[in-house]
Scaffold this motif. Structure first.
Motif, PDB file in Angstrom:
ATOM      1  N   PRO A 175     -22.343 -15.978  -3.588  1.00 60.02           N
ATOM      2  CA  PRO A 175     -21.040 -15.301  -2.248  1.00 60.02           C
ATOM      3  C   PRO A 175     -21.844 -14.168  -2.416  1.00 60.02           C
ATOM      4  CG  PRO A 175     -19.231 -14.929  -4.474  1.00 60.02           C
ATOM      5  CD  PRO A 175     -20.542 -15.327  -4.326  1.00 60.02           C
ATOM      6  N   PRO A 176     -21.984 -13.191  -1.043  1.00 63.43           N
ATOM      7  CA  PRO A 176     -22.521 -11.889  -0.463  1.00 63.43           C
ATOM      8  C   PRO A 176     -22.046 -10.707  -1.582  1.00 63.43           C
ATOM      9  CG  PRO A 176     -21.520 -13.255   1.257  1.00 63.43           C
ATOM     10  CD  PRO A 176     -20.384 -13.483  -0.267  1.00 63.43           C
ATOM     11  N   GLY A 177     -22.856 -10.249  -2.284  1.00 61.27           N
ATOM     12  CA  GLY A 177     -22.611  -9.478  -3.551  1.00 61.27           C
ATOM     13  C   GLY A 177     -22.614  -9.903  -5.144  1.00 61.27           C
ATOM     14  N   SER A 178     -22.951 -11.280  -5.072  1.00 58.77           N
ATOM     15  CA  SER A 178     -23.104 -11.733  -6.295  1.00 58.77           C
ATOM     16  C   SER A 178     -25.227 -11.278  -6.809  1.00 58.77           C
ATOM     17  CB  SER A 178     -23.340 -13.056  -6.229  1.00 58.77           C
ATOM     18  OG  SER A 178     -23.987 -13.273  -5.280  1.00 58.77           O
ATOM     19  N   GLY A 179     -25.531 -11.044  -6.445  1.00 58.25           N
ATOM     20  CA  GLY A 179     -26.868 -10.442  -6.604  1.00 58.25           C
ATOM     21  C   GLY A 179     -28.592 -11.986  -6.601  1.00 58.25           C
ATOM     22  N   LYS A 180     -27.717 -12.522  -5.907  1.00 55.20           N
ATOM     23  CA  LYS A 180     -29.130 -13.665  -5.555  1.00 55.20           C
ATOM     24  C   LYS A 180     -30.435 -12.833  -5.230  1.00 55.20           C
ATOM     25  CE  LYS A 180     -26.801 -16.242  -2.404  1.00 55.20           C
ATOM     26  NZ  LYS A 180     -25.221 -14.678  -1.852  1.00 55.20           N
ATOM     27  N   SER A 181     -30.471 -12.403  -4.073  1.00 53.61           N
ATOM     28  CA  SER A 181     -31.785 -11.550  -3.926  1.00 53.61           C
ATOM     29  C   SER A 181     -32.611 -11.408  -5.431  1.00 53.61           C
ATOM     30  CB  SER A 181     -31.634 -11.361  -2.432  1.00 53.61           C
ATOM     31  OG  SER A 181     -31.303 -12.024  -1.642  1.00 53.61           O
ATOM     32  N   THR A 182     -31.831 -10.171  -5.778  1.00 55.50           N
ATOM     33  CA  THR A 182     -32.069  -9.424  -6.916  1.00 55.50           C
ATOM     34  C   THR A 182     -32.338  -9.519  -8.038  1.00 55.50           C
ATOM     35  OG1 THR A 182     -30.288  -7.720  -5.721  1.00 55.50           O
ATOM     36  CG2 THR A 182     -31.355  -7.320  -7.384  1.00 55.50           C
ATOM     37  N   VAL A 183     -31.362 -10.520  -8.701  1.00 54.05           N
ATOM     38  CA  VAL A 183     -31.333 -11.188  -9.476  1.00 54.05           C
ATOM     39  C   VAL A 183     -32.603 -12.420  -9.657  1.00 54.05           C
ATOM     40  CG1 VAL A 183     -30.512 -12.524 -11.433  1.00 54.05           C
ATOM     41  CG2 VAL A 183     -29.455 -11.156 -10.635  1.00 54.05           C
ATOM     42  N   GLY A 184     -32.691 -13.522  -8.327  1.00 53.93           N
ATOM     43  CA  GLY A 184     -34.240 -13.847  -8.362  1.00 53.93           C
ATOM     44  C   GLY A 184     -34.972 -13.711  -8.643  1.00 53.93           C
ATOM     45  N   ALA A 185     -35.618 -12.275  -8.009  1.00 55.27           N
ATOM     46  CA  ALA A 185     -36.900 -11.578  -7.988  1.00 55.27           C
ATOM     47  C   ALA A 185     -37.245 -11.607  -9.251  1.00 55.27           C
ATOM     48  CB  ALA A 185     -36.841  -9.622  -7.321  1.00 55.27           C
ATOM     49  N   VAL A 186     -35.932 -10.846  -9.728  1.00 55.71           N
ATOM     50  CA  VAL A 186     -36.296 -10.129 -11.660  1.00 55.71           C
ATOM     51  C   VAL A 186     -36.627 -11.581 -12.282  1.00 55.71           C
ATOM     52  CG1 VAL A 186     -35.090 -10.046 -13.889  1.00 55.71           C
ATOM     53  CG2 VAL A 186     -35.015  -8.272 -11.943  1.00 55.71           C
ATOM     54  N   LEU A 187     -35.441 -12.995 -11.701  1.00 46.53           N
ATOM     55  CA  LEU A 187     -35.944 -14.355 -12.509  1.00 46.53           C
ATOM     56  C   LEU A 187     -36.933 -15.261 -12.442  1.00 46.53           C
ATOM     57  CD1 LEU A 187     -34.324 -16.802 -14.635  1.00 46.53           C
ATOM     58  CD2 LEU A 187     -33.508 -17.361 -11.876  1.00 46.53           C
TER      59      LEU A 187
ATOM     60  N   ASP B  83     -21.590 -15.456 -14.820  1.00 45.53           N
ATOM     61  CA  ASP B  83     -20.164 -14.611 -14.571  1.00 45.53           C
ATOM     62  C   ASP B  83     -20.998 -12.741 -14.902  1.00 45.53           C
ATOM     63  OD1 ASP B  83     -18.617 -12.628 -14.346  1.00 45.53           O
ATOM     64  OD2 ASP B  83     -16.980 -13.278 -15.451  1.00 45.53           O
ATOM     65  N   THR B  84     -21.414 -12.097 -13.879  1.00 42.37           N
ATOM     66  CA  THR B  84     -22.269 -11.192 -13.678  1.00 42.37           C
ATOM     67  C   THR B  84     -21.736  -9.821 -13.800  1.00 42.37           C
ATOM     68  OG1 THR B  84     -21.701 -11.397 -11.079  1.00 42.37           O
ATOM     69  CG2 THR B  84     -23.450 -12.240 -11.815  1.00 42.37           C
ATOM     70  N   GLU B  85     -20.322 -10.258 -13.882  1.00 42.62           N
ATOM     71  CA  GLU B  85     -19.323  -8.836 -14.433  1.00 42.62           C
ATOM     72  C   GLU B  85     -19.432  -8.607 -14.892  1.00 42.62           C
ATOM     73  OE1 GLU B  85     -14.449  -7.928 -14.264  1.00 42.62           O
ATOM     74  OE2 GLU B  85     -14.767  -9.607 -14.293  1.00 42.62           O
ATOM     75  N   GLY B  86     -20.070  -7.058 -14.244  1.00 38.00           N
ATOM     76  CA  GLY B  86     -20.444  -5.819 -15.203  1.00 38.00           C
ATOM     77  C   GLY B  86     -21.783  -5.907 -15.750  1.00 38.00           C
ATOM     78  N   LEU B  87     -22.722  -6.959 -15.499  1.00 37.86           N
ATOM     79  CA  LEU B  87     -24.635  -7.151 -16.292  1.00 37.86           C
ATOM     80  C   LEU B  87     -24.908  -6.914 -15.381  1.00 37.86           C
ATOM     81  CD1 LEU B  87     -24.063 -11.082 -17.139  1.00 37.86           C
ATOM     82  CD2 LEU B  87     -23.749  -8.489 -18.606  1.00 37.86           C
ATOM     83  N   THR B  88     -26.495  -6.160 -15.685  1.00 37.91           N
ATOM     84  CA  THR B  88     -27.868  -5.123 -14.999  1.00 37.91           C
ATOM     85  C   THR B  88     -28.030  -7.006 -14.082  1.00 37.91           C
ATOM     86  OG1 THR B  88     -28.806  -5.286 -16.909  1.00 37.91           O
ATOM     87  CG2 THR B  88     -27.695  -3.738 -15.799  1.00 37.91           C
ATOM     88  N   PRO B  89     -28.697  -6.704 -13.271  1.00 36.88           N
ATOM     89  CA  PRO B  89     -29.835  -7.867 -12.611  1.00 36.88           C
ATOM     90  C   PRO B  89     -30.829  -8.609 -14.056  1.00 36.88           C
ATOM     91  CG  PRO B  89     -29.814  -6.255 -10.965  1.00 36.88           C
ATOM     92  CD  PRO B  89     -28.958  -5.454 -12.004  1.00 36.88           C
ATOM     93  N   GLU B  90     -31.276  -7.726 -14.706  1.00 36.81           N
ATOM     94  CA  GLU B  90     -31.757  -8.192 -15.952  1.00 36.81           C
ATOM     95  C   GLU B  90     -31.288  -8.552 -16.303  1.00 36.81           C
ATOM     96  OE1 GLU B  90     -31.432  -5.107 -14.588  1.00 36.81           O
ATOM     97  OE2 GLU B  90     -33.634  -4.853 -13.878  1.00 36.81           O
ATOM     98  N   GLU B  91     -30.140  -8.442 -16.549  1.00 30.48           N
ATOM     99  CA  GLU B  91     -29.096  -9.037 -18.077  1.00 30.48           C
ATOM    100  C   GLU B  91     -29.059 -10.681 -17.116  1.00 30.48           C
ATOM    101  OE1 GLU B  91     -27.007  -5.774 -20.070  1.00 30.48           O
ATOM    102  OE2 GLU B  91     -25.929  -5.873 -18.648  1.00 30.48           O
ATOM    103  N   VAL B  92     -28.560 -10.743 -16.017  1.00 29.93           N
ATOM    104  CA  VAL B  92     -28.027 -11.905 -15.907  1.00 29.93           C
ATOM    105  C   VAL B  92     -29.349 -12.623 -15.774  1.00 29.93           C
ATOM    106  CG1 VAL B  92     -27.479 -13.186 -13.147  1.00 29.93           C
ATOM    107  CG2 VAL B  92     -26.212 -10.984 -13.925  1.00 29.93           C
ATOM    108  N   ALA B  93     -30.196 -12.343 -15.055  1.00 31.79           N
ATOM    109  CA  ALA B  93     -31.505 -13.268 -15.851  1.00 31.79           C
ATOM    110  C   ALA B  93     -31.901 -13.351 -16.773  1.00 31.79           C
ATOM    111  CB  ALA B  93     -32.954 -12.016 -14.796  1.00 31.79           C
ATOM    112  N   GLN B  94     -32.106 -12.649 -17.823  1.00 32.95           N
ATOM    113  CA  GLN B  94     -31.893 -12.973 -18.796  1.00 32.95           C
ATOM    114  C   GLN B  94     -31.001 -14.467 -19.533  1.00 32.95           C
ATOM    115  OE1 GLN B  94     -33.902 -12.434 -21.282  1.00 32.95           O
ATOM    116  NE2 GLN B  94     -32.951 -14.803 -22.151  1.00 32.95           N
TER     117      GLN B  94
END
Length: 166
Positions: free
Chosen positions: A6-18, A144-155
């Motif tokens: 959904p909006p706000g899940s970090g798809k673009s930000t996490v996608g760039a890091v990933l 689950d992205t709750e409380g995680l940074t984009p870097e942590e989600v990518a990892q």
């Protein structure tokens, strides 16, 4: 690898890091739509309506999935299209799950996101009620992205990919 959520899940930000971690590139279908139309998505919604936007989105998704072998980030509503869901079926798809407070904090209450313009909390809940089963349908992995940074989600995505490959 395809990111949905959904909006706000970090798809673009996490996608760039990933993409950087995987040594590849990110293709964001929302960016593709805006570049192709020469207008921002909220302007497309206002001037041409949601149906027109969804047609542009479905075409952008088809092009991205067939023409890009890196990370692809889909717009939050892309999964509404049955054709898109069929295209995603054989692919590695990561659903970025996000809690309402995190989503609202990320998109902001004054966001230019057209579907969240009026009463964003209520609209976001309604979007999730309609879309959650579709995100779950297409996902091969849920993070689950709750409380995680984009870097942590990518990892977490990289770790999940390694587990499924093993």
């Amino acid at each position: 690898m395809v990111l949905v959520g959904p909006p706000g899940s970090g798809k673009s930000t996490v996608g760039a890091v990933l993409a950087e971690r995987l040594g590849t590139t990110l293709r964001d279908t929302d960016t593709d739509i805006e570049q192709g139309a020469g207008r921002a998505i909220p302007d497309i919604f206002v001037e041409d309506g949601e149906a027109h936007f969804r047609a542009l989105e479905a075409a952008a998704v088809r092009a991205a999935l067939s023409g890009h072998d890196g990370v692809v980030s889909l717009g939050g509503g892309a999964v509404l299209d049955a054709g898109t869901r069929a295209l995603l079926a054989p692919l590695p798809v990561v659903f970025l799950q996000v809690a309402l407070p995190d989503a609202i904090r990320r998109v902001g209450l004054d966001s230019a996101r057209p579907l969240l313009a009026v009463n964003p909390r209520q609209q976001w809940r309604a979007l999730m009620e309609a879309r959650l089963p579709l995100y779950e349908e297409v996902a091969s992995t849920v993070i689950d992205t709750e409380g995680l940074t984009p870097e942590e989600v990518a990892q977490a995505i990289v770790d999940a990919m390694e587990l499924t490959a093993a």
